[in-house]
Scaffold this motif. Sequence first.
Motif, PDB file in Angstrom:
ATOM      1  N   THR A 103       0.851  -1.183   0.000  1.00 43.91           N
ATOM      2  CA  THR A 103       0.000   0.000   0.000  1.00 43.91           C
ATOM      3  C   THR A 103       0.890   1.238   0.000  1.00 43.91           C
ATOM      4  O   THR A 103       1.552   1.533   1.003  1.00 43.91           O
ATOM      5  CB  THR A 103      -0.919   0.030   1.227  1.00 43.91           C
ATOM      6  OG1 THR A 103      -1.689  -1.175   1.267  1.00 43.91           O
ATOM      7  CG2 THR A 103      -1.860   1.227   1.166  1.00 43.91           C
ATOM      8  N   PRO A 104       0.947   1.969  -1.114  1.00 38.39           N
ATOM      9  CA  PRO A 104       1.839   3.131  -1.195  1.00 38.39           C
ATOM     10  C   PRO A 104       1.215   4.372  -0.567  1.00 38.39           C
ATOM     11  O   PRO A 104       0.038   4.369  -0.166  1.00 38.39           O
ATOM     12  CB  PRO A 104       2.009   3.313  -2.698  1.00 38.39           C
ATOM     13  CG  PRO A 104       0.689   2.875  -3.249  1.00 38.39           C
ATOM     14  CD  PRO A 104       0.230   1.742  -2.370  1.00 38.39           C
ATOM     15  N   LYS A 105       2.003   5.434  -0.496  1.00 36.79           N
ATOM     16  CA  LYS A 105       1.474   6.719  -0.066  1.00 36.79           C
ATOM     17  C   LYS A 105       0.413   7.176  -1.067  1.00 36.79           C
ATOM     18  O   LYS A 105       0.569   6.992  -2.271  1.00 36.79           O
ATOM     19  CB  LYS A 105       2.598   7.760   0.016  1.00 36.79           C
ATOM     20  CG  LYS A 105       3.654   7.436   1.073  1.00 36.79           C
ATOM     21  CD  LYS A 105       4.757   8.489   1.079  1.00 36.79           C
ATOM     22  CE  LYS A 105       5.809   8.159   2.127  1.00 36.79           C
ATOM     23  NZ  LYS A 105       6.924   9.172   2.128  1.00 36.79           N
ATOM     24  N   PRO A 106      -0.675   7.771  -0.576  1.00 39.26           N
ATOM     25  CA  PRO A 106      -1.776   8.112  -1.495  1.00 39.26           C
ATOM     26  C   PRO A 106      -1.427   9.246  -2.454  1.00 39.26           C
ATOM     27  O   PRO A 106      -0.683  10.171  -2.119  1.00 39.26           O
ATOM     28  CB  PRO A 106      -2.911   8.519  -0.548  1.00 39.26           C
ATOM     29  CG  PRO A 106      -2.216   8.955   0.714  1.00 39.26           C
ATOM     30  CD  PRO A 106      -0.998   8.098   0.825  1.00 39.26           C
ATOM     31  N   LEU A 107      -1.961   9.128  -3.676  1.00 44.89           N
ATOM     32  CA  LEU A 107      -1.917  10.186  -4.673  1.00 44.89           C
ATOM     33  C   LEU A 107      -3.326  10.382  -5.203  1.00 44.89           C
ATOM     34  O   LEU A 107      -4.126   9.446  -5.220  1.00 44.89           O
ATOM     35  CB  LEU A 107      -0.999   9.824  -5.845  1.00 44.89           C
ATOM     36  CG  LEU A 107       0.512   9.878  -5.672  1.00 44.89           C
ATOM     37  CD1 LEU A 107       1.179   9.578  -7.013  1.00 44.89           C
ATOM     38  CD2 LEU A 107       0.963  11.228  -5.166  1.00 44.89           C
ATOM     39  N   LYS A 132      -1.072  13.650  -8.317  1.00 44.23           N
ATOM     40  CA  LYS A 132      -0.880  14.847  -7.510  1.00 44.23           C
ATOM     41  C   LYS A 132      -0.868  14.473  -6.039  1.00 44.23           C
ATOM     42  O   LYS A 132      -1.585  13.578  -5.606  1.00 44.23           O
ATOM     43  CB  LYS A 132      -1.991  15.863  -7.781  1.00 44.23           C
ATOM     44  CG  LYS A 132      -1.974  16.475  -9.172  1.00 44.23           C
ATOM     45  CD  LYS A 132      -3.059  17.537  -9.312  1.00 44.23           C
ATOM     46  CE  LYS A 132      -3.006  18.189 -10.694  1.00 44.23           C
ATOM     47  NZ  LYS A 132      -4.050  19.250 -10.822  1.00 44.23           N
ATOM     48  N   THR A 133      -0.022  15.184  -5.304  1.00 42.40           N
ATOM     49  CA  THR A 133      -0.042  15.019  -3.860  1.00 42.40           C
ATOM     50  C   THR A 133      -1.321  15.639  -3.320  1.00 42.40           C
ATOM     51  O   THR A 133      -1.886  16.562  -3.913  1.00 42.40           O
ATOM     52  CB  THR A 133       1.171  15.699  -3.203  1.00 42.40           C
ATOM     53  OG1 THR A 133       1.154  17.107  -3.522  1.00 42.40           O
ATOM     54  CG2 THR A 133       2.471  15.097  -3.719  1.00 42.40           C
ATOM     55  N   SER A 134      -1.795  15.121  -2.196  1.00 36.28           N
ATOM     56  CA  SER A 134      -3.014  15.660  -1.595  1.00 36.28           C
ATOM     57  C   SER A 134      -2.650  16.821  -0.688  1.00 36.28           C
ATOM     58  O   SER A 134      -2.002  16.637   0.337  1.00 36.28           O
ATOM     59  CB  SER A 134      -3.744  14.576  -0.807  1.00 36.28           C
ATOM     60  OG  SER A 134      -2.869  13.978   0.132  1.00 36.28           O
ATOM     61  N   GLY A 135      -3.012  18.029  -1.097  1.00 34.66           N
ATOM     62  CA  GLY A 135      -2.711  19.208  -0.298  1.00 34.66           C
ATOM     63  C   GLY A 135      -3.507  19.220   0.991  1.00 34.66           C
ATOM     64  O   GLY A 135      -4.662  18.805   1.047  1.00 34.66           O
ATOM     65  N   SER A 136      -2.871  19.679   2.061  1.00 42.34           N
ATOM     66  CA  SER A 136      -3.548  19.784   3.352  1.00 42.34           C
ATOM     67  C   SER A 136      -2.895  20.890   4.153  1.00 42.34           C
ATOM     68  O   SER A 136      -1.693  21.134   4.059  1.00 42.34           O
ATOM     69  CB  SER A 136      -3.477  18.456   4.117  1.00 42.34           C
ATOM     70  OG  SER A 136      -2.123  18.102   4.355  1.00 42.34           O
ATOM     71  N   GLY A 137      -3.700  21.572   4.948  1.00 41.64           N
ATOM     72  CA  GLY A 137      -3.166  22.665   5.755  1.00 41.64           C
ATOM     73  C   GLY A 137      -2.558  23.735   4.876  1.00 41.64           C
ATOM     74  O   GLY A 137      -3.200  24.256   3.958  1.00 41.64           O
ATOM     75  N   LEU A 138      -1.289  24.049   5.111  1.00 42.38           N
ATOM     76  CA  LEU A 138      -0.589  25.056   4.325  1.00 42.38           C
ATOM     77  C   LEU A 138       0.111  24.454   3.103  1.00 42.38           C
ATOM     78  O   LEU A 138       0.727  25.176   2.330  1.00 42.38           O
ATOM     79  CB  LEU A 138       0.439  25.783   5.201  1.00 42.38           C
ATOM     80  CG  LEU A 138      -0.122  26.593   6.375  1.00 42.38           C
ATOM     81  CD1 LEU A 138       1.011  27.194   7.191  1.00 42.38           C
ATOM     82  CD2 LEU A 138      -1.044  27.695   5.859  1.00 42.38           C
ATOM     83  N   THR A 139       0.016  23.152   2.945  1.00 43.51           N
ATOM     84  CA  THR A 139       0.682  22.483   1.835  1.00 43.51           C
ATOM     85  C   THR A 139      -0.245  22.410   0.631  1.00 43.51           C
ATOM     86  O   THR A 139      -1.397  21.986   0.745  1.00 43.51           O
ATOM     87  CB  THR A 139       1.089  21.050   2.222  1.00 43.51           C
ATOM     88  OG1 THR A 139       1.916  21.108   3.387  1.00 43.51           O
ATOM     89  CG2 THR A 139       1.852  20.388   1.092  1.00 43.51           C
ATOM     90  N   THR A 140       0.248  22.862  -0.512  1.00 50.14           N
ATOM     91  CA  THR A 140      -0.569  22.834  -1.729  1.00 50.14           C
ATOM     92  C   THR A 140      -0.360  21.524  -2.471  1.00 50.14           C
ATOM     93  O   THR A 140       0.699  20.901  -2.387  1.00 50.14           O
ATOM     94  CB  THR A 140      -0.209  24.002  -2.661  1.00 50.14           C
ATOM     95  OG1 THR A 140       1.183  23.913  -3.001  1.00 50.14           O
ATOM     96  CG2 THR A 140      -0.481  25.334  -1.988  1.00 50.14           C
TER      97      THR A 140
END
Length: 470
Positions: A103-107, A132-140
Amino acid sequence: MAALVLCVLAGCSDASGGKADPTTGATHKAAAPVRLPVPDGFDTEAGWSTSASPEATDTEPGSSGFPLVAVAPQSALVIQAAADGSRVRAFSLTSGKTVWTFTPKPLTSARTGVFVQEGKAGETVVLARLGKTSGSGLTTSRPTTTIDVISADSDSKATAEHHLDLAAPDDTASSFTATDSGFLVGPTTDGVHEKAIAIDAATGAQRTVQTKPVKVSGCGSGPCTVQASPAFATAEGVVSVFQQQDGCDQWTESAAPCTYGFQVGDAWTSTSVAPSGMHVGIPLAVTGQYLVAAWHTSDTQTDPPALSDTDKTTLVVHDLATGKIKAKVNCTSADALTLQPGSAQSSTRLSPNGDFLISGQAGFDLATGRGHCFTSTASTKGIDLTTVADDGTAYGIVHAVDQTEGTSLYGRLPIAQDGTDTPERDSARVSVRTGTAKALPAAAEVPLYAAADGHGVFRTRNVVAVYPAS
């Protein structure tokens, strides 16, 4: 409906919006096999499948253009990735039991491909995803290419031996170019990269490769300097292709013809091993210790080289390390198929014992050095080969000509287009020893892999089925 066999070399890059995960919820016990219509010689009463019905998981709207199923022959595993890249599962080839999951890191919005590579340390499974990475908080959220390298002999809960996160600008359409011994990531145009990242699956090391000037011999009447662009990577280095631009003028009578060739790492250049009178060489694929190339006598530099019915194309199996010719055959085709670097990678296979090689619409008996063409004529259709067994029996999909890129490129196996089901295809069985071909019953599936013990691996829609020899 013929087996869905996907492109191993990227270049067919339809986006996938599928949500279904055929590996989700699978138990450690293989499902009772669905009885697919397959050629004689396979026992559909035995074996296993990932679902008891080909309709049960037929909800995904289309492939991403990359393979979601691969076989690790040394480890006797069938590898299946979810279309969204959320999970990879390895099944025992013979029993169907789940050997490990990853199970990899989600994209998000991921396009996924799974590949098996062979190295000195054994087989590795490469999960490659564009998303794409999943943006959260201050991370786009940002576009990225992730590469996870998993050992084929992993424990039940596999972890990545190497994880690479290659950030990409929004305007860069990256793609994967994979062989059984090399991996490139980068944008492709007509089968070549202007710039790419070469990844060593064994170590996780990465390096940039790009178009560069090289001096080669055999350009018409003498040496010349050409621009060589990376096409795909192998155990002997990156294969780069070039086209001579200066020092030739074939429009003049008795002038030197222009050269179109390739270089294999630092080992050899095509112009030094070209068949007599041949000036155009296109590297089509690599499998094991062999490179398959197409050769023509000259290049008009007006149209892409093609396998046509007007000029013979010499299809050659070269030793990957030295360039020495191991087998060859002259072929023509009524379909006028474009010859492009890497275009036959998805249809190039060795038999498990290494005696036979198939590539595109040609098969080779390596012991005798002879080949046979299964290309189209005025009265017969071509056959895109999918696998070959130890006795030289091969299977393939009857080539259907339409307006899609996949059917106009030589050696490119059909894929499901986004939002469509797998098209129905006629299929055939051929003998690489004798060159004979026989149509299979309507709607018969063909294997994407034939194991040494007789097991055949089939795939249709989201179902993988493996049957032993009957």
